[in-house]
Design a protein around this motif. Structure first.
Motif, PDB file in Angstrom:
ATOM      1  N   UNK A  77       0.824  -1.208   0.000  1.00 13.38           N
ATOM      2  CA  UNK A  77       0.000   0.000   0.000  1.00 13.38           C
ATOM      3  C   UNK A  77       0.859   1.259   0.000  1.00 13.38           C
ATOM      4  N   UNK A  78       1.912   1.264   0.804  1.00 14.56           N
ATOM      5  CA  UNK A  78       2.802   2.423   0.872  1.00 14.56           C
ATOM      6  C   UNK A  78       3.444   2.684  -0.487  1.00 14.56           C
ATOM      7  N   UNK A  79       3.949   1.622  -1.130  1.00 10.60           N
ATOM      8  CA  UNK A  79       4.575   1.777  -2.442  1.00 10.60           C
ATOM      9  C   UNK A  79       3.564   2.255  -3.472  1.00 10.60           C
ATOM     10  N   UNK A  80       2.368   1.665  -3.454  1.00  9.37           N
ATOM     11  CA  UNK A  80       1.306   2.054  -4.389  1.00  9.37           C
ATOM     12  C   UNK A  80       0.961   3.528  -4.243  1.00  9.37           C
ATOM     13  N   UNK A  81       0.727   3.968  -3.016  1.00  9.12           N
ATOM     14  CA  UNK A  81       0.350   5.357  -2.796  1.00  9.12           C
ATOM     15  C   UNK A  81       1.513   6.304  -3.111  1.00  9.12           C
ATOM     16  N   UNK A  82       2.728   5.912  -2.769  1.00  8.86           N
ATOM     17  CA  UNK A  82       3.881   6.778  -3.043  1.00  8.86           C
ATOM     18  C   UNK A  82       4.019   7.049  -4.535  1.00  8.86           C
ATOM     19  N   UNK A  83       3.772   6.043  -5.362  1.00 11.27           N
ATOM     20  CA  UNK A  83       3.858   6.239  -6.807  1.00 11.27           C
ATOM     21  C   UNK A  83       2.680   7.049  -7.338  1.00 11.27           C
ATOM     22  N   UNK A  84       1.507   6.861  -6.736  1.00 12.89           N
ATOM     23  CA  UNK A  84       0.330   7.599  -7.187  1.00 12.89           C
ATOM     24  C   UNK A  84       0.429   9.095  -6.875  1.00 12.89           C
ATOM     25  N   UNK A  85       1.024   9.430  -5.739  1.00  7.42           N
ATOM     26  CA  UNK A  85       1.065  10.833  -5.306  1.00  7.42           C
ATOM     27  C   UNK A  85       2.391  11.499  -5.649  1.00  7.42           C
ATOM     28  N   UNK A  86       3.319  10.756  -6.247  1.00  7.02           N
ATOM     29  CA  UNK A  86       4.613  11.329  -6.615  1.00  7.02           C
ATOM     30  C   UNK A  86       4.481  12.571  -7.490  1.00  7.02           C
ATOM     31  N   UNK A  87       3.579  12.612  -8.485  1.00  8.35           N
ATOM     32  CA  UNK A  87       3.492  13.817  -9.333  1.00  8.35           C
ATOM     33  C   UNK A  87       3.175  15.088  -8.560  1.00  8.35           C
TER      34      UNK A  87
END
Length: 269
Positions: free
Chosen positions: A138-148
């Motif tokens: 979940x942390x990795x998924x969200x980190x990539x989603x909110x990176x922009x």
């Protein structure tokens, strides 16, 4: 035709902006009002106001567990995405190299790809890696989603800063790490802080992709609200939504007090 100042500040423009603000804010106001109803159904209180549904949330262990998960997930994923954004933004802003625009577009692609597509892709990836349903996934998924979100604000802060001070620090004998820690980071800190806050808010609010990656032990608050609404619709949903709105406003006010939203959102131009 060009619009003069009188046109921009005329009665028509004022009415338009008032209607636009009403259109944006009216649903939020209605939700906040419904949260204080004493009834068992969604209604705006007209005679009496009650904290009944806020009290019921306080005693609901499922909602409290989901809130803790969302807060921890938001902090970790926002911190990870911001930590990745700072060196990435410095490379994209300060250097010119082949493929720079393609890399920039790739890093911003989560804004263009539908969340349901990303959710399915993450589900397949984490299943192959035997990480399906874990909090780490979940942390990795969200980190990539909110990176922009973090990346754009850090890039804006760097774009508004000349590198003269950095060159001066290096000419005086400072190494790259000292220059970054003592010169660069303090100059772009409003952008970094703003990027972290926007990343946290978007992580806290993320639902579509999270549904595919979450598990019964890692249910976030938006997923819990969605599950609750699929079973029954009562004012508890309005109460938790009101709390989320209040949390978002509090974070933005703190950010404004500490750094100033002007600097955070548009950079130090």
């Amino acid at each position: 035709m060009t619009m003069n100042n009188n046109d921009r500040n005329g009665l028509g423009a004022i009415v338009f902006h008032l209607l636009f603000l009403t259109f944006i804010l009216a649903p939020l106001v209605v939700v906040c009002l419904v949260a204080f109803t004493p009834d068992n159904f969604l209604s705006i209180p007209t005679k009496t106001w009650s904290l009944r549904w806020f009290t019921s949330l306080w005693g609901d262990e499922d909602f409290k567990a989901a809130l803790r998960t969302s807060l921890l997930l938001g902090v970790l994923s926002a911190t990870l995405s911001t930590a990745l954004s700072v060196p990435t933004a410095m490379g994209l802003v300060r250097y010119r190299f082949p493929g720079r625009d393609a890399i920039n577009a790739f890093l911003l692609s989560p804004l263009m790809i539908p969340p349901v597509v990303l959710g399915i892709a993450f589900l397949r990836l984490f299943t192959l890696m035997d990480l399906g349903g874990s909090f780490e996934s979940l942390v990795v998924c969200h980190a990539l989603l909110i990176l922009p979100y973090a990346l754009r604000l850090v890039m804006a802060a760097l774009t508004g800063q000349a590198d003269d001070a950095e060159r001066a620090a290096r000419s005086l004998g400072a190494d790259k790490w000292t220059t970054f820690r003592r010169v660069t980071l303090p100059m772009i800190l409003p952008g970094v802080a703003g990027g972290w806050v926007l990343a946290f808010i978007n992580s806290f609010d993320e639902l579509t992709a999270t549904i595919f990656v979450t598990s019964p032990t890692t249910i976030t608050l938006p997923v819990r609200i969605y599950m609750n609404m699929s079973e029954t619709v009562d004012p508890s949903v309005a109460a938790i939504s009101t709390l989320i709105i209040a949390l978002t406003l509090a974070v933005m006010l703190i950010l404004d007090r500490v750094y100033g939203l002007n600097k955070v959102l548009v950079g130090n131009h």
